[in-house]
Design a protein around this motif. Sequence first.
Motif, PDB file in Angstrom:
ATOM      1  N   ARG A  76       1.283  -1.533  -0.398  1.00 53.91           N
ATOM      2  CA  ARG A  76       1.273  -2.067   1.150  1.00 53.91           C
ATOM      3  C   ARG A  76       1.302  -3.643   1.205  1.00 53.91           C
ATOM      4  O   ARG A  76       0.843  -4.158   1.755  1.00 53.91           O
TER       5      ARG A  76
ATOM      6  N   CYS B 232       7.869  -5.004   1.511  1.00 55.28           N
ATOM      7  CA  CYS B 232       7.664  -4.675   3.456  1.00 55.28           C
ATOM      8  C   CYS B 232       9.086  -4.841   3.728  1.00 55.28           C
ATOM      9  O   CYS B 232       9.679  -5.869   3.764  1.00 55.28           O
TER      10      CYS B 232
ATOM     11  N   TYR C 245       9.391  -8.467   5.460  1.00 56.38           N
ATOM     12  CA  TYR C 245       9.289  -9.856   4.604  1.00 56.38           C
ATOM     13  C   TYR C 245      10.536 -10.336   4.315  1.00 56.38           C
ATOM     14  O   TYR C 245      11.460  -9.613   4.031  1.00 56.38           O
TER      15      TYR C 245
ATOM     16  N   LEU D 126       7.806  -9.448  11.321  1.00 51.66           N
ATOM     17  CA  LEU D 126       7.171  -8.668  12.439  1.00 51.66           C
ATOM     18  C   LEU D 126       6.136  -9.382  13.277  1.00 51.66           C
ATOM     19  O   LEU D 126       6.001  -9.625  14.408  1.00 51.66           O
TER      20      LEU D 126
ATOM     21  N   LEU E 268       4.228 -17.395   6.243  1.00 51.24           N
ATOM     22  CA  LEU E 268       3.082 -16.907   5.202  1.00 51.24           C
ATOM     23  C   LEU E 268       2.737 -17.892   4.104  1.00 51.24           C
ATOM     24  O   LEU E 268       3.839 -18.171   3.448  1.00 51.24           O
TER      25      LEU E 268
ATOM     26  N   CYS F 208      -1.468  -4.364   3.697  1.00 53.77           N
ATOM     27  CA  CYS F 208      -1.362  -4.732   5.104  1.00 53.77           C
ATOM     28  C   CYS F 208      -1.286  -3.339   6.024  1.00 53.77           C
ATOM     29  O   CYS F 208      -0.328  -2.630   5.733  1.00 53.77           O
TER      30      CYS F 208
HETATM   31  S1  SF4 Z   1       2.390  -9.231   6.689  1.00 50.97           S
HETATM   32 FE1  SF4 Z   1       2.154  -6.899   6.557  1.00 50.97          FE
HETATM   33  S2  SF4 Z   1       4.189  -6.503   8.148  1.00 50.97           S
HETATM   34 FE2  SF4 Z   1       4.380  -9.055   7.431  1.00 50.97          FE
HETATM   35  S3  SF4 Z   1       5.522  -8.906   5.609  1.00 50.97           S
HETATM   36 FE3  SF4 Z   1       3.645  -8.705   5.050  1.00 50.97          FE
HETATM   37  S4  SF4 Z   1       3.191  -6.389   4.608  1.00 50.97           S
HETATM   38 FE4  SF4 Z   1       4.902  -6.869   5.888  1.00 50.97          FE
END
Ligand code: SF4
Length: 204
Positions: free
Chosen positions: A161, A166, A169, A182, A187, A196
């Motif tokens: 996860r 994802c 991403y 989302l 990041l 996550c």
């Molecule tokens: S923070 Fe969570 S929802 Fe956002 S890209 Fe990373 S894994 Fe996906």
Amino acid sequence: MENSPFNLDIQNSNTDSRIVAALERISQAFRILLWNESKDFSLTPIQIQVLIFLLNHGEEKRTVTYLAREFSITKATVSDTIKTLSQKDLITREYHQEDTRSYTINLTSKGQEIARKTSFFTKELFTPINKLNPAEKENFLLNLVGIIHHLQKAGIISLQRMCFTCVHYRPNHPQGEHFCNLLNIKLENTDIRIDCPEHEEKQG
Ligand code: SF4
């Protein structure tokens, strides 16, 4: 095997082989720490891992099918584990109305207490990690995430996860190298998640 990283002539003349051998030692430490913890509570290592997983994940993941994928074990083995944990009064089964053969697994208060206590079985690992400076930690984390991602792509570990797998991403986004659509945030390298709650598997 001649070129095995466990062949000491190879290992001692090759940095990559020593890294692989070092990772194997660390995986051994995890097994020992988990085993020590499980003896204290008269549980097996997999029973402890299941309790910790149930404590930290939402109900959609607390099913026999999901646990089987998570731990790469058969559904029959998960069912046996759940049966034993139920007999020890550590979990309950909440049967689904639409399909009474499937159920959500919930921890009892006794199960929550043991899961909380045992979830610190890795605490010894923090001593050397805490001593790394921020740049070393960032580098270390990125390298580990890269290894995990490769192992998933190679079909060795099934369920991850993490951001790189994802659907939300976005790499090389105008706002930064890593971006979450989302959460709508850039990041940093140190924000890359490996488990996550909002993760949605990217297909293909
Ligand atoms: S923070 Fe969570 S929802 Fe956002 S890209 Fe990373 S894994 Fe996906």
